[in-house]
Design an enzyme around this catalytic site. Structure first.
Site, mmCIF file in Angstrom:
data_model
loop_
_atom_site.group_PDB
_atom_site.id
_atom_site.type_symbol
_atom_site.label_atom_id
_atom_site.label_comp_id
_atom_site.label_asym_id
_atom_site.label_seq_id
_atom_site.Cartn_x
_atom_site.Cartn_y
_atom_site.Cartn_z
ATOM 1 N N LYS A 154 0.819 -1.047 -0.155
ATOM 2 C CA LYS A 154 -0.150 0.021 0.038
ATOM 3 C C LYS A 154 0.981 1.296 -0.035
ATOM 4 O O LYS A 154 0.622 2.075 -0.805
ATOM 5 C CB LYS A 154 -0.993 -0.052 1.241
ATOM 6 N N ARG A 166 -9.220 1.282 8.821
ATOM 7 C CA ARG A 166 -8.759 0.078 9.050
ATOM 8 C C ARG A 166 -9.850 -0.851 9.745
ATOM 9 O O ARG A 166 -9.627 -1.797 10.213
ATOM 10 C CB ARG A 166 -7.524 0.061 9.872
ATOM 11 N N ARG A 196 11.756 -6.154 4.649
ATOM 12 C CA ARG A 196 11.364 -4.652 4.685
ATOM 13 C C ARG A 196 12.234 -3.997 5.703
ATOM 14 O O ARG A 196 12.512 -4.258 6.763
ATOM 15 C CB ARG A 196 10.017 -4.358 4.954
ATOM 16 N N ARG A 222 11.511 -2.785 11.485
ATOM 17 C CA ARG A 222 10.400 -2.065 12.447
ATOM 18 C C ARG A 222 10.273 -3.229 13.429
ATOM 19 O O ARG A 222 10.192 -4.261 13.130
ATOM 20 C CB ARG A 222 9.144 -1.624 11.517
ATOM 21 N N ARG A 251 -0.418 -9.158 13.200
ATOM 22 C CA ARG A 251 -1.085 -8.151 12.476
ATOM 23 C C ARG A 251 -2.064 -8.709 11.325
ATOM 24 O O ARG A 251 -2.962 -8.176 10.884
ATOM 25 C CB ARG A 251 0.167 -7.389 11.872
HETATM 26 P P1 ADP Z 1 2.142 -1.838 3.172
HETATM 27 O O1 ADP Z 1 2.212 -0.438 3.039
HETATM 28 O O2 ADP Z 1 1.113 -2.100 2.610
HETATM 29 O O3 ADP Z 1 2.625 -2.185 4.537
HETATM 30 P P2 ADP Z 1 4.990 -1.583 1.847
HETATM 31 O O4 ADP Z 1 4.474 -0.885 0.634
HETATM 32 O O5 ADP Z 1 5.644 -1.044 2.908
HETATM 33 O O6 ADP Z 1 3.481 -2.260 2.338
HETATM 34 O O7 ADP Z 1 5.661 -2.847 1.204
HETATM 35 C C1 ADP Z 1 6.004 -3.769 2.094
HETATM 36 C C2 ADP Z 1 7.520 -4.371 1.603
HETATM 37 O O8 ADP Z 1 7.390 -5.162 0.321
HETATM 38 C C3 ADP Z 1 8.555 -3.313 1.550
HETATM 39 O O9 ADP Z 1 9.585 -3.775 1.836
HETATM 40 C C4 ADP Z 1 8.529 -3.067 0.024
HETATM 41 O O10 ADP Z 1 9.628 -2.510 -0.501
HETATM 42 C C5 ADP Z 1 8.111 -4.295 -0.663
HETATM 43 N N1 ADP Z 1 7.259 -4.502 -1.805
HETATM 44 C C6 ADP Z 1 6.321 -3.620 -1.946
HETATM 45 N N2 ADP Z 1 5.463 -3.774 -3.227
HETATM 46 C C7 ADP Z 1 6.170 -4.981 -3.617
HETATM 47 C C8 ADP Z 1 6.010 -5.818 -4.838
HETATM 48 N N3 ADP Z 1 5.134 -5.593 -5.708
HETATM 49 N N4 ADP Z 1 6.835 -6.706 -5.000
HETATM 50 C C9 ADP Z 1 7.766 -7.267 -4.083
HETATM 51 N N5 ADP Z 1 7.952 -6.298 -3.102
HETATM 52 C C10 ADP Z 1 7.310 -5.284 -2.686
HETATM 53 P P1 ADP Z 2 1.374 -1.606 7.438
HETATM 54 O O1 ADP Z 2 0.771 -1.140 6.421
HETATM 55 O O2 ADP Z 2 2.590 -2.245 7.351
HETATM 56 O O3 ADP Z 2 0.651 -2.587 8.339
HETATM 57 P P2 ADP Z 2 1.354 0.761 8.864
HETATM 58 O O4 ADP Z 2 2.458 1.672 8.918
HETATM 59 O O5 ADP Z 2 0.112 1.431 8.092
HETATM 60 O O6 ADP Z 2 2.030 -0.480 8.812
HETATM 61 O O7 ADP Z 2 0.734 0.604 10.466
HETATM 62 C C1 ADP Z 2 1.582 0.129 11.579
HETATM 63 C C2 ADP Z 2 0.832 0.211 13.097
HETATM 64 O O8 ADP Z 2 0.331 1.441 13.176
HETATM 65 C C3 ADP Z 2 -0.364 -0.730 12.694
HETATM 66 O O9 ADP Z 2 -0.150 -2.180 12.944
HETATM 67 C C4 ADP Z 2 -1.480 -0.216 13.984
HETATM 68 O O10 ADP Z 2 -0.809 -0.325 15.233
HETATM 69 C C5 ADP Z 2 -1.138 1.216 13.779
HETATM 70 N N1 ADP Z 2 -2.125 1.971 12.707
HETATM 71 C C6 ADP Z 2 -1.937 2.619 11.578
HETATM 72 N N2 ADP Z 2 -2.930 3.029 11.061
HETATM 73 C C7 ADP Z 2 -4.015 2.802 11.864
HETATM 74 C C8 ADP Z 2 -5.452 2.921 11.748
HETATM 75 N N3 ADP Z 2 -6.161 3.571 10.928
HETATM 76 N N4 ADP Z 2 -6.024 2.433 12.965
HETATM 77 C C9 ADP Z 2 -5.408 1.733 14.003
HETATM 78 N N5 ADP Z 2 -4.105 1.735 14.065
HETATM 79 C C10 ADP Z 2 -3.511 2.146 13.160
#
Ligand code: ADP
Ligand code: ADP
Ligand code: ZN
Length: 213
Positions: A13, A88, A127, A160, A171
Site C-alpha cells: 500500500k 482499518r 522490509r 521495524r 497483524r
Molecule cells: P504496506 O504499506 O502495505 O505495509 P509496503 O509498501 O511497505 O507495504 O511494502 C512492504 C514491503 O514489500 C516493502 O519492503 C516493499 O519494499 C516491498 N514491496 C512492495 N511492493 C512490492 C512488490 N510488488 N513486490 C515485491 N516487494 C514489494
Molecule cells: P502496515 O501497512 O505495514 O501494516 P502501517 O504503518 O500502516 O503498517 O501501520 C503500523 C501500525 O500502526 C499498525 O499495525 C497499527 O498498530 C497502527 N495503525 C496505523 N494506522 C492505523 C489505523 N487506521 N487504525 C488503527 N491503528 C493504526
C-alpha cells in the site's frame, strides 16, 4: 481525487500510495507514518500508540480518527489525497464517510492491493524503513544504494519492531478480523477496485493508473 489503499500489512500500500501521490500531485497520508513520527518525537500520542503498535494491535479508533480528520482538513488536502493505512475498521470508515458527506463529498476509489498471507510473511522480514523520512526499502526487491542507509536522507534504516515475524502473524490476524470487512463496505459503495499485488511493483502501479485514468 480521494483514494483509499486497502490491503494486508506489507501488501505494498505504502509503495503504491507514494507513486500515486507523486503522479497525481496529491498528499500521501499514512496514519502509520504519523504515529511513527509521534513516537520518534516522544509525544503523548506517540507513547499511547506505541503500546498497541508493538503488539501488532490497532491503535484505538478514538485516537486514530481524530488525527486523520485533522490531517485531511489541512489546506494541502483540498484537491484530494491518498490514504494509506486508514480506515482499518468499519467504525473508522463510517466516521470518514460521514465527515465527507457533510461536505457533499465522497471517496472516489478504494484500491485493494491483494496479496496472499504466505507472500506477506516473506516480504515483511525484508522490509527496511527509514524512520526519519518514511522511505521504505526491501533487502531483495528495493535495496538502498548503500546497505542500511536511506537513499533520500542518509539516515540509518531499521527493521521495524512490528515487522518481526511473531508480530507480523498477529497483524495478519488483526487484518483479517478487523480490516478485511472494508472490502465489502467499499464494494457496496461501488468504489472498490482490486489489483493483484503479487506482481512486480511497476506492474501493480500500471494496473492502478489504468483504474484511475
Ligand atoms: P504496506 O504499506 O502495505 O505495509 P509496503 O509498501 O511497505 O507495504 O511494502 C512492504 C514491503 O514489500 C516493502 O519492503 C516493499 O519494499 C516491498 N514491496 C512492495 N511492493 C512490492 C512488490 N510488488 N513486490 C515485491 N516487494 C514489494
Ligand atoms: P502496515 O501497512 O505495514 O501494516 P502501517 O504503518 O500502516 O503498517 O501501520 C503500523 C501500525 O500502526 C499498525 O499495525 C497499527 O498498530 C497502527 N495503525 C496505523 N494506522 C492505523 C489505523 N487506521 N487504525 C488503527 N491503528 C493504526
Ligand atoms: Zn530517509
Amino acid at each position: 481525487m480521494k483514494i483509499i489503499m486497502l490491503g494486508a500489512p506489507g501488501a505494498g500500500k505504502g509503495t503504491q500510495a507514494k507513486m500515486i501521490a507523486e503522479k497525481y500531485s496529491i498528499p500521501h497520508v499514512s496514519t502509520g507514518d504519523i504515529f511513527r513520527a509521534n513516537i520518534k518525537n516522544g509525544t503523548q500520542l506517540g507513547m499511547e500508540a506505541k503500546q498497541y503498535m508493538d503488539q501488532g494491535l490497532l491503535v484505538p479508533d478514538e485516537l486514530t480518527v481524530k488525527i486523520l480528520l485533522d490531517r485531511v482538513a489541512n489546506e494541502d488536502c483540498k484537491n484530494g489525497y491518498v490514504l494509506d493505512g486508514f480506515p482499518r475498521t468499519i467504525p473508522q470508515a463510517e466516521v470518514l464517510d460521514k465527515a465527507l458527506s457533510e461536505l457533499g463529498d465522497q471517496i472516489d476509489y478504494a484500491i485493494n492491493v491483494d496479496v496472499p498471507d504466505e507472500n506477506i510473511v516473506k516480504r515483511m522480514g525484508g522490509r527496511r524503513a527509514c524512520l526519519s523520512c518514511g522511505a521504505t526499502y526491501h533487502i531483495e526487491h528495493v535495496p538502498p544504494k548503500s546497505e542500511g542507509i536511506c537513499d533520500s536522507c542518509g539516515q540509518e534504516l531499521v527493521l521495524r519492531d512490528d515487522d518481526k515475524p511473531e508480530t507480523v502473524q498477529n497483524r495478519l490476524n488483526v487484518y483479517h478480523e478487523q480490516t478485511q470487512p472494508l472490502i465489502e463496505f467499499y464494494s457496496a459503495k461501488g468504489v472498490l477496485k482490486t489489483v493483484d499485488g503479487t506482481m512486480d511493483m511497476k506492474e501493480v502501479f500500471e494496473a492502478i493508473v489504468t483504474i484511475l485514468s
